[in-house]
Design an enzyme around this catalytic site. Structure first.
Site: not given
Ligand code: PBG
Length: 349
Positions: A212, A265
Site C-alpha cells: 500500500k 493499492k
C-alpha cells in the site's frame, strides 16, 4: 517450415500488398473481437467498498465521490446489498464511520461498533455475501493516524498491531469472512493471525494490503471517512511510490505471516507493481482501484472531457490485464448495470 518456405513468406510479407499478416481481420466485428479478447471482467471478480455510518436511515452522497454513498447499518444498507447481490457481485469491503473518535480508536473494536453492526446485518439478510472488513484505526482515531501515537507524535508499531488484532477478532466475532489490514504496520498480518487463532477464528481469512503506497489518490476517501491525519502524513508507514522491489518484499512478509490473499493499492499508477507481484506469487491478488482514481474519471466525465463508460471499462480492463484476480472498485455497480443495459438494448434491436 523449410528454409525456402520461410524466406518466401518473408518476401510476401515485405511486399506492400501482403495478404498474409493482417491483424485487422480479427477486429472486423464485435463478435470476432470478443472471440479473441484476452481479458475478461466478470461480476464475481469485484469487491465493492461500502462506507457505513453510525446512525439510522442514512443514505448520503459523498461530495468528493459522486455516486458513492454512506449508509447506516439498517434498511438503507439492506437495499444497497440487495442491488449489489442482484448484479452478481459476491463480496463487499466495509469501512466504518463512528460517531465518536478517540486516541485509541476504541470504537474500532467495540462489539457493537458500526462495522460490527453492519456485518451481522448483512450476514443475516445475505448469508452468502462475502463480507470483508478493513482493519485500520484511522477512521476511529481523533488524530486520524492508522495506529497508536506516542507522546513524541510517532505511530508505535507493536502497540498498534495488538490493537489491530483486537479489531480483527471483533470483526470475525460479528461474522466477517475476511479481514483486510490496511494500516501498514510491520508484522500486522502475524499479529492478526495469532489473535484470530487464539480466539478460535482460525477459519477467518486475511487479505493483506501488502503493498500500500503513500498516495495522493486517497484524497476523496479521506473526505468520505473524515480520516485525514490531523498532523504529519503517512509516509513513515505507507510505501514510497518509487519502489517496486519493496513491494515484493512486503508481499513476501505478508505471505510468511499467514496472509491468504495479497493486494496492491492503488491500482492505476501501480500496474507494473501488480504485474511484478503476479509473476512472483501464486496467492489470489487483489488490486484496489482507489477513490482518487474513481473521482478523477467522474470529474472529467462531468466536464464532458471523456466518455465515462468507455473510460471505466478501459481502466478495469487494464487492472485485470496487469494480472489482478480481484478488483476492489467503486465502479463495480455502475459498470455492471451499464453492461446489463447495453445487452438488453442490443437484444431489442
Ligand atoms: C485506511 C484506508 C484508506 C484507504 C483504504 N483504507 C485511507 C488511507 O490510507 O488514507 C483508501 C481507499 C481509497 O482511497 O479508496 N487506512
Amino acid at each position: 517450415m523449410t528454409k525456402l518456405e520461410v524466406s518466401k513468406k518473408l518476401e510476401i510479407n515485405r511486399n506492400e500488398n501482403s495478404v498474409i499478416s493482417r491483424p485487422r481481420r480479427l477486429r472486423l466485428s464485435e463478435g470476432i473481437r470478443s472471440l479473441v479478447a484476452e481479458t475478461e471482467i466478470t461480476p464475481k471478480q469485484f469487491v465493492v467498498p461500502i462506507f457505513i455510518k453510525e446512525g439510522s436511515g442514512i443514505k448520503e452522497e459523498i461530495s468528493s465521490m459522486p455516486g458513492v454513498f454512506r449508509f447506516s447499518p439498517d434498511s438503507s444498507l439492506d437495499a444497497e446489498i440487495q442491488e449489489i447481490n442482484d448484479l452478481g457481485i459476491k463480496a463487499v469491503l466495509l469501512f466504518g464511520l463512528p460517531k465518536k473518535k478517540d486516541s485509541l480508536g476504541s470504537n474500532a473494536y467495540n462489539p457493537d461498533g458500526v462495522v460490527q453492526q453492519a456485518v451481522s446485518r448483512i450476514k443475516q439478510t445475505y448469508p452468502e455475501m462475502v463480507v470483508i472488513c478493513d482493519v485500520c484505526m484511522c477512521e476511529y482515531t481523533d488524530h486520524g493516524h492508522c495506529g497508536i501515537v506516542n507522546a513524541q507524535g510517532h505511530v508505535e508499531n507493536d502497540r498498534t498491531t495488538e490493537f489491530l488484532g483486537k479489531i480483527a477478532v471483533s470483526q470475525a466475532q460479528s461474522g466477517a469472512d475476511i479481514v483486510a489490514p490496511s494500516a501498514m504496520m510491520d508484522n500486522q498480518v502475524l499479529a492478526i493471525r495469532q489473535a484470530l487463532v487464539s480466539s478460535g477464528f482460525e477459519r477467518t481469512a486475511i487479505m493483506g494490503y501488502s503493498s500500500k503506497y503513500s498516495s495522493s489518490f486517497y484524497g476523496p476517501f479521506r473526505e468520505a471517512a473524515s480520516s485525514a491525519p490531523s498532523f504529519g502524513d503517512r509516509k513513515s508507514y505507507q510505501m514510497d511510490p518509487s519502489n517496486v522491489r519493496e513491494a515484493i518484499r512486503e508481499t513476501e512478509l505478508d505471505i510468511e505471516q499467514g496472509a491468504d490473499m495479497i493486494m496492491v493499492k492503488p491500482a492505476l499508477s501501480y500496474l507494473d507493481v501488480i504485474r511484478a507481484v503476479r509473476e512472483k506469487f501464486n496467492l489470489p491478488l487483489a488490486a484496489y482501484n482507489v477513490s482518487g482514481e474513481y473521482s478523477m474519471i467522474k470529474a472529467a466525465a462531468r466536464n464532458g472531457w471523456l466518455e465515462e463508460s468507455r473510460a471505466v471499462e478501459e481502466v478495469l480492463t487494464s487492472i485485470r490485464r496487469a494480472g489482478a484476480d480481484i478488483i476492489i472498485t467503486y465502479f463495480a455497480k455502475e459498470f455492471l448495470s451499464n453492461r446489463q443495459d447495453s445487452r438488453v438494448g442490443s437484444r431489442g434491436k
